[in-house]
Enzyme design. Structure first.
Site, mmCIF file in Angstrom:
data_model
loop_
_atom_site.group_PDB
_atom_site.id
_atom_site.type_symbol
_atom_site.label_atom_id
_atom_site.label_comp_id
_atom_site.label_asym_id
_atom_site.label_seq_id
_atom_site.Cartn_x
_atom_site.Cartn_y
_atom_site.Cartn_z
ATOM 1 N NE ARG A 95 -70.851 99.419 -1.461
ATOM 2 C CZ ARG A 95 -71.962 100.158 -1.421
ATOM 3 N NH1 ARG A 95 -72.170 101.032 -0.456
ATOM 4 N NH2 ARG A 95 -72.883 100.034 -2.362
ATOM 5 N N GLY A 135 -79.443 110.509 7.882
ATOM 6 C CA GLY A 135 -80.787 110.899 7.471
ATOM 7 C C GLY A 135 -80.783 112.151 6.616
ATOM 8 C CB SER A 143 -82.403 113.717 -7.171
ATOM 9 O OG SER A 143 -82.614 112.374 -7.531
ATOM 10 C CB ILE A 168 -82.832 106.286 6.985
ATOM 11 C CG1 ILE A 168 -83.519 107.602 6.555
ATOM 12 C CG2 ILE A 168 -81.543 106.553 7.758
ATOM 13 C CD1 ILE A 168 -82.796 108.397 5.468
ATOM 14 C CG LEU A 244 -74.314 112.230 -0.125
ATOM 15 C CD1 LEU A 244 -75.356 112.995 -0.917
ATOM 16 C CD2 LEU A 244 -74.849 110.848 0.241
ATOM 17 C CD GLU A 368 -74.339 107.147 -0.909
ATOM 18 O OE1 GLU A 368 -73.803 108.249 -1.099
ATOM 19 O OE2 GLU A 368 -74.510 106.642 0.210
ATOM 20 C CG HIS A 371 -77.018 105.899 -14.723
ATOM 21 N ND1 HIS A 371 -75.748 105.361 -14.724
ATOM 22 C CD2 HIS A 371 -77.343 106.102 -16.029
ATOM 23 C CE1 HIS A 371 -75.325 105.228 -15.974
ATOM 24 N NE2 HIS A 371 -76.275 105.683 -16.778
ATOM 25 C CG ASP A 372 -80.787 109.407 -15.890
ATOM 26 O OD1 ASP A 372 -79.876 108.850 -16.531
ATOM 27 O OD2 ASP A 372 -81.995 109.163 -16.058
HETATM 28 C C1 LIG Z 1 -82.252 100.764 -0.242
HETATM 29 C C2 LIG Z 1 -81.977 102.234 -0.164
HETATM 30 C C3 LIG Z 1 -81.178 102.726 0.858
HETATM 31 C C4 LIG Z 1 -80.981 104.113 0.979
HETATM 32 N N1 LIG Z 1 -80.248 104.601 2.044
HETATM 33 C C5 LIG Z 1 -80.240 105.943 2.283
HETATM 34 C C6 LIG Z 1 -79.634 106.460 3.486
HETATM 35 O O1 LIG Z 1 -79.052 105.725 4.288
HETATM 36 N N2 LIG Z 1 -79.732 107.800 3.730
HETATM 37 C C7 LIG Z 1 -80.358 108.661 2.866
HETATM 38 O O2 LIG Z 1 -80.417 109.860 3.161
HETATM 39 N N3 LIG Z 1 -80.910 108.196 1.709
HETATM 40 C C8 LIG Z 1 -80.878 106.860 1.398
HETATM 41 N N4 LIG Z 1 -81.467 106.384 0.246
HETATM 42 C C9 LIG Z 1 -82.189 107.317 -0.625
HETATM 43 C C10 LIG Z 1 -81.496 107.573 -1.954
HETATM 44 O O3 LIG Z 1 -80.319 108.308 -1.784
HETATM 45 C C11 LIG Z 1 -82.515 108.268 -2.876
HETATM 46 O O4 LIG Z 1 -83.483 107.287 -3.210
HETATM 47 C C12 LIG Z 1 -81.884 108.864 -4.114
HETATM 48 O O5 LIG Z 1 -81.161 110.019 -3.772
HETATM 49 C C13 LIG Z 1 -82.907 109.217 -5.201
HETATM 50 O O6 LIG Z 1 -83.938 109.968 -4.688
HETATM 51 P P1 LIG Z 1 -85.461 109.561 -4.989
HETATM 52 O O7 LIG Z 1 -85.627 108.120 -4.665
HETATM 53 O O8 LIG Z 1 -86.312 110.538 -4.262
HETATM 54 O O9 LIG Z 1 -85.629 109.722 -6.539
HETATM 55 P P2 LIG Z 1 -85.989 111.077 -7.347
HETATM 56 O O10 LIG Z 1 -85.075 112.161 -6.930
HETATM 57 O O11 LIG Z 1 -87.449 111.319 -7.254
HETATM 58 O O12 LIG Z 1 -85.623 110.612 -8.827
HETATM 59 C C14 LIG Z 1 -86.529 109.821 -9.619
HETATM 60 C C15 LIG Z 1 -85.990 109.764 -11.046
HETATM 61 O O13 LIG Z 1 -85.913 111.088 -11.558
HETATM 62 C C16 LIG Z 1 -84.614 111.335 -12.073
HETATM 63 N N5 LIG Z 1 -84.288 112.755 -11.901
HETATM 64 C C17 LIG Z 1 -84.171 113.429 -10.732
HETATM 65 N N6 LIG Z 1 -83.875 114.707 -10.985
HETATM 66 C C18 LIG Z 1 -83.771 114.844 -12.319
HETATM 67 C C19 LIG Z 1 -83.498 115.951 -13.201
HETATM 68 N N7 LIG Z 1 -83.218 117.153 -12.720
HETATM 69 N N8 LIG Z 1 -83.505 115.725 -14.530
HETATM 70 C C20 LIG Z 1 -83.768 114.486 -15.027
HETATM 71 N N9 LIG Z 1 -84.046 113.417 -14.254
HETATM 72 C C21 LIG Z 1 -84.040 113.598 -12.910
HETATM 73 C C22 LIG Z 1 -83.700 110.421 -11.304
HETATM 74 O O14 LIG Z 1 -82.512 110.158 -12.025
HETATM 75 C C23 LIG Z 1 -84.586 109.184 -11.148
HETATM 76 O O15 LIG Z 1 -84.482 108.411 -12.297
HETATM 77 C C24 LIG Z 1 -81.597 105.000 0.053
HETATM 78 C C25 LIG Z 1 -82.342 104.484 -1.009
HETATM 79 C C26 LIG Z 1 -82.539 103.122 -1.127
HETATM 80 C C27 LIG Z 1 -83.359 102.598 -2.265
#
Ligand SMILES: Cc1cc2nc3c(=O)[nH]c(=O)nc-3n(C[C@H](O)[C@H](O)[C@H](O)COP(=O)(O)OP(=O)(O)OC[C@H]3O[C@@H](n4cnc5c(N)ncnc54)[C@H](O)[C@@H]3O)c2cc1C
Length: 388
Positions: A95, A135, A143, A168, A244, A368, A371-372
């Site tokens: 998917r 990207g 996030s 990515i 998104l 995407e 959850h939080d």
């Molecule tokens: C297999 C895979 C494929 C992906 N594919 C793509 C892609 O094609 N293109 C792309 O651009 N990205 C992609 N992503 C990235 C994905 O969108 C990000 O991992 C996601 O947005 C979360 O960002 P992070 O991993 O930096 O986590 P963080 O932002 O560091 O978050 C870490 C934790 O902190 C929590 N948190 C964050 N902010 C807050 C807040 N303000 N208050 C309380 N809690 C908070 C979050 O809920 C999470 O639990 C992919 C990720 C994976 C794992």
């Protein structure tokens, strides 16, 4: 692999048109006959996707399936959602491939691209002759993408891009990357083609989750692209965020597919597995879990179906999508964990698909919008106060 039986406890099939049912059944058959026999081998090989299926997926109209023109299938939101559901019944990586190609690459070109960009890329992407990636995420910002470090600086009619994108999907196999970068005027989107000097990719290894999908880093070092490669109608963070919303819509449906796959597998298993002289399914504790699964899948189906109706009526708000993505992924993961438990030791081997779905859903819960973060988006919507 036993034939898949879906859940339709509230006779929702009766609410579907013939075309919608046909789209679903066609993809269900493709997943059962073509994808399922391949997935185990691809999961065992780290980070490989069955690329040999791409032409068939294109033939079925699975890329940009809800877009109009340029060789796209032009499905309504219900049919599109059902297609995503069926693909994720196979694997979240399957998917994801279609979601990224359609919602994160074709959609921004369709919505924000020039006529030349649309003519050049959309028919190729729809036909699966070209693959794209999106990207946005960076090593230091996931996030909170507003903090992105990747920069694009204008030099006359050219732009110079510098930065790193991480996580990515399909990065290393893409012919074109939609790269979001900060400029003096705010965030803008650029089409960076494979082979552009200074543009490199590397695959990320060691994933426990979404192993049937390629995940890469993109490195941009003094990458020059012409102004004609900038998406002319994308301005600010609204550009990537709108993409998104499209992809999250597909995930809200897709998660139901993963949940149904686990429920179907564990229902069969518990009926056949004998414990203390009778089927495991005959125990009260088991039935409580199975009833929870059935009920949550049914509620998720209702949520997704209503979301589709609202989307087609042009009244969709991104917070509605946040609710559906957050809820449906969450219940799918709960169902996968319960099902894994009921499968006992068998649940940890890949002869059963539940643990693969469970591990995949850990990614789906994070990407995407986590959850939080979706909770915080909804919290702001109902209180008017941002807690982010
Ligand atoms: C297999 C895979 C494929 C992906 N594919 C793509 C892609 O094609 N293109 C792309 O651009 N990205 C992609 N992503 C990235 C994905 O969108 C990000 O991992 C996601 O947005 C979360 O960002 P992070 O991993 O930096 O986590 P963080 O932002 O560091 O978050 C870490 C934790 O902190 C929590 N948190 C964050 N902010 C807050 C807040 N303000 N208050 C309380 N809690 C908070 C979050 O809920 C999470 O639990 C992919 C990720 C994976 C794992």
């Amino acid at each position: 692999m036993a034939n898949f039986s879906s859940v339709d406890f509230l006779h929702l099939d009766e609410l579907l048109s013939d075309e919608e049912r046909m789209a679903r059944d066609t993809v269900r058959e493709f997943v059962s006959n073509e994808f399922m026999p391949l997935i185990q081998e691809h999961i065992r090989r780290d980070g490989s996707f069955p690329m040999e299926l791409v032409p068939q997926m294109a033939e079925l109209g699975l890329f940009g399936a809800n877009l109009q023109g340029y060789g796209c299938a032009g499905m309504n939101s219900v049919a599109y959602g059902l297609v995503m559901q069926e693909l994720e019944r196979g694997d979240s990586g399957l998917r994801s491939f279609a979601s990224v190609q359609g919602s994160l690459v074709m959609y921004p070109i369709h919505a924000y691209g020039s006529d030349e960009q649309k003519q050049r890329w959309l028919p190729e992407l729809a036909a699966g002759r070209a693959v794209g990636c999106f990207g946005l995420t960076e090593p230091d910002f996931g996030s909170h993408v507003a903090g992105m470090i990747t920069k694009a600086v204008r030099h006359g009619d050219r732009w110079v891009l510098n930065g790193t994108k991480r996580w990515i999907t399909n990065g290393s196999i893409s012919d074109v990357a939609v790269v979001w970068a900060n400029t003096e005027e705010g965030v803008r989107g650029f089409l960076v083609e494979k082979g552009t000097p200074g543009f490199e990719t590397a695959d990320m290894k060691g994933k426990f989750s979404l192993r049937g999908s390629i995940t890469s880093e993109l490195y941009l070092q003094d990458v020059e692209v012409p102004e004609s490669n900038r998406l002319p109608k994308a301005s600010g963070l609204q550009g990537p965020l709108s993409c998104l919303t499209q992809a999250r819509y597909g995930i809200a449906w897709g998660a139901i597919g993963a949940a149904m796959a686990c429920y179907d597998e564990v229902l069969r298993y518990t009926k056949e597995r004998v414990v203390q002289g009778g089927p495991l399914a005959g125990k009260q504790l088991t039935q409580e879990k199975l009833v929870f699964m059935l009920t949550e899948i049914t509620k998720a189906q209702l949520l997704a179906l209503r979301l589709a109706q609202i989307k087609d009526a042009g009244k969709l708000h991104h917070t509605m999508v946040s609710m559906a993505k957050r809820n449906n992924v969450d219940i799918a993961l709960q169902i996968a964990r319960l099902a894994r438990d009921l499968l006992g030791a068998n649940g940890i081997v890949d002869d059963y698909q539940t643990m693969r779905h469970m591990l995949n859903l850990e990614t789906v819960r994070t990407y995407e919008g986590t959850h939080d973060v979706h909770m915080l988006i909804l919290g702001k919507e109902i209180t008017g106060i941002s807690a982010i």
